[in-house]
Design a protein around this motif. Structure first.
Motif, PDB file in Angstrom:
ATOM      1  N   CYS A   1      10.379 -10.940  -7.872  1.00 34.18           N
ATOM      2  CA  CYS A   1      10.828  -9.718  -6.956  1.00 34.18           C
ATOM      3  C   CYS A   1       9.378  -8.949  -6.346  1.00 34.18           C
ATOM      4  CB  CYS A   1      11.482  -8.587  -7.872  1.00 34.18           C
ATOM      5  SG  CYS A   1      12.806  -9.036  -8.547  1.00 34.18           S
ATOM      6  N   VAL A   2       9.623  -8.583  -5.086  1.00 31.48           N
ATOM      7  CA  VAL A   2       8.525  -7.620  -4.813  1.00 31.48           C
ATOM      8  C   VAL A   2       8.947  -6.448  -5.054  1.00 31.48           C
ATOM      9  CG1 VAL A   2       7.542  -6.767  -2.393  1.00 31.48           C
ATOM     10  CG2 VAL A   2       7.901  -9.087  -2.840  1.00 31.48           C
ATOM     11  N   ASP A   3       8.141  -5.467  -5.585  1.00 31.32           N
ATOM     12  CA  ASP A   3       8.095  -3.945  -5.681  1.00 31.32           C
ATOM     13  C   ASP A   3       7.479  -3.080  -4.857  1.00 31.32           C
ATOM     14  OD1 ASP A   3       9.540  -3.041  -8.957  1.00 31.32           O
ATOM     15  OD2 ASP A   3       9.698  -4.986  -8.215  1.00 31.32           O
ATOM     16  N   ILE A   4       7.838  -1.806  -4.485  1.00 30.35           N
ATOM     17  CA  ILE A   4       6.885  -1.006  -4.133  1.00 30.35           C
ATOM     18  C   ILE A   4       6.898   0.211  -5.090  1.00 30.35           C
ATOM     19  CG2 ILE A   4       6.604   0.710  -2.021  1.00 30.35           C
ATOM     20  CD1 ILE A   4       8.528  -1.438  -0.355  1.00 30.35           C
ATOM     21  N   LEU A   5       5.819   0.670  -5.501  1.00 26.30           N
ATOM     22  CA  LEU A   5       5.701   1.672  -6.570  1.00 26.30           C
ATOM     23  C   LEU A   5       4.990   2.787  -6.003  1.00 26.30           C
ATOM     24  CD1 LEU A   5       6.565   2.158  -9.469  1.00 26.30           C
ATOM     25  CD2 LEU A   5       4.254   1.273 -10.095  1.00 26.30           C
ATOM     26  N   PHE A   6       5.469   4.176  -6.052  1.00 27.49           N
ATOM     27  CA  PHE A   6       4.913   5.305  -5.452  1.00 27.49           C
ATOM     28  C   PHE A   6       4.642   6.143  -6.641  1.00 27.49           C
ATOM     29  CE2 PHE A   6       7.690   3.823  -2.157  1.00 27.49           C
ATOM     30  CZ  PHE A   6       7.426   4.215  -0.858  1.00 27.49           C
ATOM     31  N   ASP A   7       3.437   6.538  -6.796  1.00 26.97           N
ATOM     32  CA  ASP A   7       2.711   7.471  -7.730  1.00 26.97           C
ATOM     33  C   ASP A   7       3.012   8.600  -6.886  1.00 26.97           C
ATOM     34  OD1 ASP A   7       1.183   9.029  -9.086  1.00 26.97           O
ATOM     35  OD2 ASP A   7      -0.245   7.528  -9.588  1.00 26.97           O
ATOM     36  N   CYS A   8       3.777   9.761  -7.513  1.00 27.59           N
ATOM     37  CA  CYS A   8       4.197  11.081  -6.784  1.00 27.59           C
ATOM     38  C   CYS A   8       3.105  12.018  -7.250  1.00 27.59           C
ATOM     39  CB  CYS A   8       5.501  11.361  -6.767  1.00 27.59           C
ATOM     40  SG  CYS A   8       6.765   9.989  -6.295  1.00 27.59           S
ATOM     41  N   ASP A   9       1.976  11.562  -7.665  1.00 25.95           N
ATOM     42  CA  ASP A   9       1.147  12.581  -7.976  1.00 25.95           C
ATOM     43  C   ASP A   9       0.755  13.590  -6.722  1.00 25.95           C
ATOM     44  OD1 ASP A   9      -1.051  13.738  -9.913  1.00 25.95           O
ATOM     45  OD2 ASP A   9      -2.275  13.121  -8.149  1.00 25.95           O
ATOM     46  N   SER A  10       0.881  14.957  -7.245  1.00 23.49           N
ATOM     47  CA  SER A  10       0.738  15.976  -6.131  1.00 23.49           C
ATOM     48  C   SER A  10      -0.838  16.010  -5.669  1.00 23.49           C
ATOM     49  CB  SER A  10       0.941  17.383  -6.743  1.00 23.49           C
ATOM     50  OG  SER A  10       0.088  17.653  -7.915  1.00 23.49           O
ATOM     51  N   ASP A  11      -1.937  15.484  -6.366  1.00 23.03           N
ATOM     52  CA  ASP A  11      -3.359  15.548  -5.780  1.00 23.03           C
ATOM     53  C   ASP A  11      -3.646  14.244  -5.017  1.00 23.03           C
ATOM     54  OD1 ASP A  11      -3.712  18.251  -7.048  1.00 23.03           O
ATOM     55  OD2 ASP A  11      -4.051  17.251  -8.934  1.00 23.03           O
ATOM     56  N   ARG A  12      -3.246  13.309  -5.804  1.00 24.39           N
ATOM     57  CA  ARG A  12      -3.578  11.919  -5.234  1.00 24.39           C
ATOM     58  C   ARG A  12      -2.569  11.098  -5.123  1.00 24.39           C
ATOM     59  NH1 ARG A  12      -9.289   9.725  -7.304  1.00 24.39           N
ATOM     60  NH2 ARG A  12      -8.748   8.392  -5.520  1.00 24.39           N
ATOM     61  N   PRO A  13      -1.623  11.320  -4.305  1.00 27.60           N
ATOM     62  CA  PRO A  13      -0.468  10.301  -4.426  1.00 27.60           C
ATOM     63  C   PRO A  13      -0.755   9.024  -3.525  1.00 27.60           C
ATOM     64  CG  PRO A  13      -0.188  11.718  -2.542  1.00 27.60           C
ATOM     65  CD  PRO A  13      -1.284  12.212  -3.156  1.00 27.60           C
ATOM     66  N   THR A  14      -0.157   7.936  -4.190  1.00 26.64           N
ATOM     67  CA  THR A  14      -0.475   6.663  -3.785  1.00 26.64           C
ATOM     68  C   THR A  14       0.921   5.643  -3.704  1.00 26.64           C
ATOM     69  OG1 THR A  14      -0.768   5.639  -5.885  1.00 26.64           O
ATOM     70  CG2 THR A  14      -2.803   6.421  -4.566  1.00 26.64           C
ATOM     71  N   ALA A  15       1.118   4.471  -2.925  1.00 22.94           N
ATOM     72  CA  ALA A  15       2.085   3.467  -3.049  1.00 22.94           C
ATOM     73  C   ALA A  15       1.512   2.211  -2.842  1.00 22.94           C
ATOM     74  CB  ALA A  15       2.999   3.936  -1.901  1.00 22.94           C
ATOM     75  N   GLU A  16       1.867   1.215  -3.675  1.00 26.82           N
ATOM     76  CA  GLU A  16       1.527   0.015  -3.727  1.00 26.82           C
ATOM     77  C   GLU A  16       2.684  -0.804  -3.700  1.00 26.82           C
ATOM     78  OE1 GLU A  16      -2.504  -0.634  -5.624  1.00 26.82           O
ATOM     79  OE2 GLU A  16      -1.180   0.417  -7.182  1.00 26.82           O
ATOM     80  N   VAL A  17       2.358  -2.062  -2.761  1.00 27.26           N
ATOM     81  CA  VAL A  17       3.375  -3.148  -2.906  1.00 27.26           C
ATOM     82  C   VAL A  17       2.967  -4.135  -3.829  1.00 27.26           C
ATOM     83  CG1 VAL A  17       4.376  -5.204  -1.498  1.00 27.26           C
ATOM     84  CG2 VAL A  17       3.945  -2.820  -0.427  1.00 27.26           C
TER      85      VAL A  17
END
Length: 277
Positions: free
Chosen positions: A60-76
């Protein structure tokens, strides 16, 4: 076979990332999707622990969002080919999107082969994604996050594999990964070399590698959902020559032996951790 029939076939593959579930601080929330190529959405808070979290092969391909209020990121994330350490941040809240096994969204500006064993910034890989990224990482509501991504992705297409690859994918999935490569030659009418070349061009991996992934996921699913497991029978059902071969492959792909994994699943009450919405 039509693309819609392939999607229906792939939807039967039970893609699991068990270490994400077991390393969630509390419940692991999971929700289905109206979009037929999205397997599901999920959300969890990472444990405050030193224990590593592993991603296992699922195709599978996943997209994962880190919903940190200071340094949010999202990776495929593309599928790993063996158990791979994921560097999650303790006590951060995550929102994830998992596409069906074997499905690659056409809006990604990386090839199928480039996705294998790699991960990329969501903002770099998906054009015009800044607005949905900001909306998702600033929302604290799982249902709202899923709706935001669903709306964003509604008009997006998938990469349609060749008819040959489509036939091979369906055969691998229907056999739980136990079909032999030589059998694909008889089934498709094409030489093994042609089958492998076309499949790799479409999927970024060989049919044998994809079969190992589906076989791994089948084993994980059976262990997760069985009170008692006879590993010799499971190895036989999945086409392994003997139990030792099954144990070696399982440990490579899941990072632990089948018996240790069974004990961990029962100790962590795996199924009770999942909250369906």
């Amino acid at each position: 076979m039509s693309h819609s029939s392939l999607v229906n076939s792939l939807a039967g593959i039970r893609s699991k990332q068990p270490w994400l579930v077991m390393n969630a601080a509390e419940k692991f929330s999971l929700s289905g999707s109206d979009n037929p190529i999205i397997s599901h959405f999920y959300s969890f808070e990472a444990k405050d622990a030193r224990e590593a979290t592993f991603a296992i092969p699922d195709g599978c391909v996943d997209i994962l969002f880190d919903c940190d209020s200071d340094r949010p990121t999202a990776e495929v994330f593309g599928t790993p080919m063996a158990a791979m350490n994921m560097e999650l941040n303790s006590q951060h809240r995550y929102f994830g999107v998992r596409f069906l096994s074997g499905i690659i969204p056409d809006c990604f500006n990386v090839s199928a082969e480039e996705l294998i064993d790699h991960h990329y910034s969501f903002l770099d890989v998906v054009p015009q994604s800044n607005q949905v990224f900001e909306a998702i990482v600033t929302s604290s509501n799982f249902t709202e996050q899923a709706a935001l991504f669903g709306d964003f992705f509604e008009s997006k297409e998938t990469r349609k594999p060749s008819d040959l690859t489509t036939q091979v994918l369906q055969s691998i999935c229907q056999s739980n990964g136990t079909i032999r490569i030589n059998d694909l030659e008889d089934l498709t009418g094409y030489s093994t070399r042609t089958v492998q070349r076309q499949f790799r061009a479409d999927m970024g991996m060989t049919p044998k590698a994809f079969s190992q992934i589906i076989r791994c996921q089948s084993a994980v699913y059976d262990i997760n959902h069985s009170e008692e497991v006879a590993f010799s029978d499971l190895a036989c059902d999945l086409g392994f020559s003997d139990q030792a071969h099954f144990q070696r492959e399982f440990k490579k792909l899941v990072h632990t032996t089948p018996l240790d994994y069974l004990h961990r699943v029962k100790h962590e009450t795996y199924l009770e951790r999942i909250r369906y919405l």
